[in-house]
Design a protein around this motif. Structure first.
Motif, PDB file in Angstrom:
ATOM      1  N   LEU A 133      43.328 -17.620 -26.132  1.00 48.23           N
ATOM      2  CA  LEU A 133      44.531 -16.844 -25.856  1.00 48.23           C
ATOM      3  C   LEU A 133      45.128 -17.362 -24.554  1.00 48.23           C
ATOM      4  O   LEU A 133      44.442 -17.387 -23.528  1.00 48.23           O
ATOM      5  CB  LEU A 133      44.193 -15.358 -25.737  1.00 48.23           C
ATOM      6  N   ARG A 134      46.344 -17.777 -24.593  1.00 47.04           N
ATOM      7  CA  ARG A 134      47.002 -18.358 -23.432  1.00 47.04           C
ATOM      8  C   ARG A 134      47.628 -17.266 -22.563  1.00 47.04           C
ATOM      9  O   ARG A 134      47.836 -16.151 -22.999  1.00 47.04           O
ATOM     10  CB  ARG A 134      48.088 -19.329 -23.877  1.00 47.04           C
ATOM     11  N   GLY A 135      47.908 -17.599 -21.326  1.00 41.68           N
ATOM     12  CA  GLY A 135      48.598 -16.682 -20.430  1.00 41.68           C
ATOM     13  C   GLY A 135      47.693 -16.102 -19.363  1.00 41.68           C
ATOM     14  O   GLY A 135      46.501 -16.381 -19.311  1.00 41.68           O
ATOM     15  N   VAL A 136      48.288 -15.271 -18.517  1.00 41.67           N
ATOM     16  CA  VAL A 136      47.581 -14.680 -17.382  1.00 41.67           C
ATOM     17  C   VAL A 136      46.371 -13.863 -17.833  1.00 41.67           C
ATOM     18  O   VAL A 136      45.309 -13.909 -17.233  1.00 41.67           O
ATOM     19  CB  VAL A 136      48.549 -13.798 -16.544  1.00 41.67           C
ATOM     20  N   GLU A 137      46.525 -13.113 -18.897  1.00 38.48           N
ATOM     21  CA  GLU A 137      45.433 -12.284 -19.418  1.00 38.48           C
ATOM     22  C   GLU A 137      44.642 -13.010 -20.502  1.00 38.48           C
ATOM     23  O   GLU A 137      43.870 -12.395 -21.219  1.00 38.48           O
ATOM     24  CB  GLU A 137      45.999 -10.972 -19.980  1.00 38.48           C
ATOM     25  N   GLY A 138      44.823 -14.298 -20.604  1.00 34.74           N
ATOM     26  CA  GLY A 138      44.197 -15.075 -21.667  1.00 34.74           C
ATOM     27  C   GLY A 138      42.749 -15.410 -21.404  1.00 34.74           C
ATOM     28  O   GLY A 138      42.142 -14.982 -20.430  1.00 34.74           O
ATOM     29  N   GLY A 139      42.210 -16.185 -22.304  1.00 39.48           N
ATOM     30  CA  GLY A 139      40.829 -16.623 -22.215  1.00 39.48           C
ATOM     31  C   GLY A 139      40.345 -17.062 -23.581  1.00 39.48           C
ATOM     32  O   GLY A 139      41.141 -17.355 -24.476  1.00 39.48           O
ATOM     33  N   CYS A 140      39.057 -17.073 -23.743  1.00 41.64           N
ATOM     34  CA  CYS A 140      38.428 -17.506 -24.986  1.00 41.64           C
ATOM     35  C   CYS A 140      37.572 -16.371 -25.526  1.00 41.64           C
ATOM     36  O   CYS A 140      36.942 -15.641 -24.767  1.00 41.64           O
ATOM     37  CB  CYS A 140      37.541 -18.721 -24.743  1.00 41.64           C
ATOM     38  N   GLN A 141      37.531 -16.281 -26.847  1.00 40.29           N
ATOM     39  CA  GLN A 141      36.751 -15.229 -27.480  1.00 40.29           C
ATOM     40  C   GLN A 141      36.111 -15.774 -28.747  1.00 40.29           C
ATOM     41  O   GLN A 141      36.740 -16.513 -29.508  1.00 40.29           O
ATOM     42  CB  GLN A 141      37.657 -14.044 -27.820  1.00 40.29           C
TER      43      GLN A 141
END
Length: 138
Positions: free
Chosen positions: A55-63
């Motif tokens: 998930l891209r963006g400031v609140e993003g990451g990997c899941q």
């Protein structure tokens, strides 16, 4: 076929993501002592294979999106390394000079094929979940 550093790192990435939480790549690197540049490359491969989502963006990451009980060590090696053979003569388009010269199957190739098949089957029996969380006795 050897477990390369890339596959080892992929196992560690999956360990970090196993609880289902969203983690950015920096947190994964910190938690698993991985180099950032190499980690991102592996994350992209895992994302492309549908094992994780990015998930891209400031609140993003990997899941994690895959069931680690259904993903085998063989699958993970295929994702990170592609189809790896124990010998170049096991690769799909290999042109055997011995076979071309003598016109018959090479006994070395035949025996390596038996070993390759056995190794592939063994790798398919280990789920990533088992690799990460179950202790095996020797």
């Amino acid at each position: 076929m050897l477990i390369t550093r890339e596959t080892d790192y992929a196992l560690r990435i999956l360990r970090a993501l196993a609880d289902g939480k969203l983690l950015n790549s920096a947190a994964i690197c910190e938690q698993e002592a991985l180099p950032q540049h190499f980690t991102y490359k592996i994350l992209k491969k895992l994302n492309k294979a549908g094992v994780i989502r990015i998930l891209r963006g400031v609140e993003g990451g990997c899941q994690l999106t895959a069931d680690l009980k259904m993903l085998s060590l063989y699958d993970l090696i295929s994702i990170t390394e592609g189809q790896r053979a124990i010998s170049s003569c096991m690769e799909a388009n290999f042109q055997c000079q011995w076979q071309q010269k003598f016109g018959s199957r090479c006994q070395i190739h035949q025996n390596l094929q038996v070993i390759q098949n056995s190794l592939d089957q063994q790798l398919k029996t280990y789920s990533i979940y088992d690799m990460l969380f179950k202790e095996k006795s020797c």
